[in-house]
Design a protein around this motif. Structure first.
Motif, PDB file in Angstrom:
ATOM      1  N   GLY A 139       0.797  -1.384  -0.108  1.00 40.05           N
ATOM      2  CA  GLY A 139       0.014  -0.036   0.009  1.00 40.05           C
ATOM      3  C   GLY A 139       0.779   1.223   0.015  1.00 40.05           C
ATOM      4  O   GLY A 139       0.422   2.391   0.364  1.00 40.05           O
ATOM      5  N   ILE A 140       2.146   1.140  -0.197  1.00 37.00           N
ATOM      6  CA  ILE A 140       2.935   2.302  -0.361  1.00 37.00           C
ATOM      7  C   ILE A 140       3.678   2.571  -1.777  1.00 37.00           C
ATOM      8  O   ILE A 140       4.248   1.487  -2.112  1.00 37.00           O
ATOM      9  CB  ILE A 140       4.088   2.154   0.715  1.00 37.00           C
ATOM     10  N   ARG A 141       3.489   3.457  -2.294  1.00 33.42           N
ATOM     11  CA  ARG A 141       4.318   3.988  -3.355  1.00 33.42           C
ATOM     12  C   ARG A 141       5.597   4.155  -3.222  1.00 33.42           C
ATOM     13  O   ARG A 141       6.213   4.774  -2.289  1.00 33.42           O
ATOM     14  CB  ARG A 141       3.633   5.313  -4.212  1.00 33.42           C
ATOM     15  N   PRO A 142       6.657   3.337  -4.204  1.00 38.70           N
ATOM     16  CA  PRO A 142       8.026   3.766  -3.985  1.00 38.70           C
ATOM     17  C   PRO A 142       8.446   5.188  -3.994  1.00 38.70           C
ATOM     18  O   PRO A 142       9.313   5.346  -3.277  1.00 38.70           O
ATOM     19  CB  PRO A 142       8.448   2.760  -5.053  1.00 38.70           C
ATOM     20  N   THR A 143       7.703   5.787  -4.727  1.00 40.05           N
ATOM     21  CA  THR A 143       7.893   7.461  -4.678  1.00 40.05           C
ATOM     22  C   THR A 143       7.922   7.949  -3.578  1.00 40.05           C
ATOM     23  O   THR A 143       8.802   8.996  -3.054  1.00 40.05           O
ATOM     24  CB  THR A 143       7.400   7.962  -5.926  1.00 40.05           C
ATOM     25  N   ARG A 144       6.832   7.634  -2.906  1.00 40.35           N
ATOM     26  CA  ARG A 144       6.420   8.232  -1.540  1.00 40.35           C
ATOM     27  C   ARG A 144       7.594   7.887  -0.551  1.00 40.35           C
ATOM     28  O   ARG A 144       7.772   8.403   0.457  1.00 40.35           O
ATOM     29  CB  ARG A 144       4.949   7.871  -1.146  1.00 40.35           C
ATOM     30  N   ALA A 145       7.749   6.392  -0.596  1.00 36.34           N
ATOM     31  CA  ALA A 145       8.921   5.854   0.460  1.00 36.34           C
ATOM     32  C   ALA A 145      10.280   6.628  -0.016  1.00 36.34           C
ATOM     33  O   ALA A 145      10.875   6.902   1.145  1.00 36.34           O
ATOM     34  CB  ALA A 145       9.090   4.309   0.086  1.00 36.34           C
TER      35      ALA A 145
END
Length: 77
Positions: free
Chosen positions: A34-40
């Motif tokens: 549920g986490i986008r890599p760009t946000r991470a």
């Protein structure tokens, strides 16, 4: 291990890393947990930015301190 093999492995890891962040932007990669890599990436970047500034400042200060010691030593000669 031969240098050419290390180069190929490094390039594959680099391409994988680029795809990890560019894939979701292109709609080619699902979100994970549920986490986008760009946000991470942005979370990690924001969290580490202060530490990078601290360590960069310490390294610059240390280099200049050593330079001052060297100049002082040279003047005594």
């Amino acid at each position: 291990m031969h240098s050419a093999v290390k180069l190929v492995i490094g390039l594959l890891v680099f391409i994988g890393g680029v795809y990890w962040y560019a894939g979701p932007l292109l709609g080619q990669f699902p979100t994970i947990f549920g986490i986008r890599p760009t946000r991470a990436f942005m979370d990690v970047f924001v969290g580490l930015f202060g530490l990078v500034l601290i360590f960069t400042g310490l390294i610059v200060a240390w280099i200049e301190y050593e330079d001052l010691k060297w100049e002082k030593k040279e003047k005594r000669k």
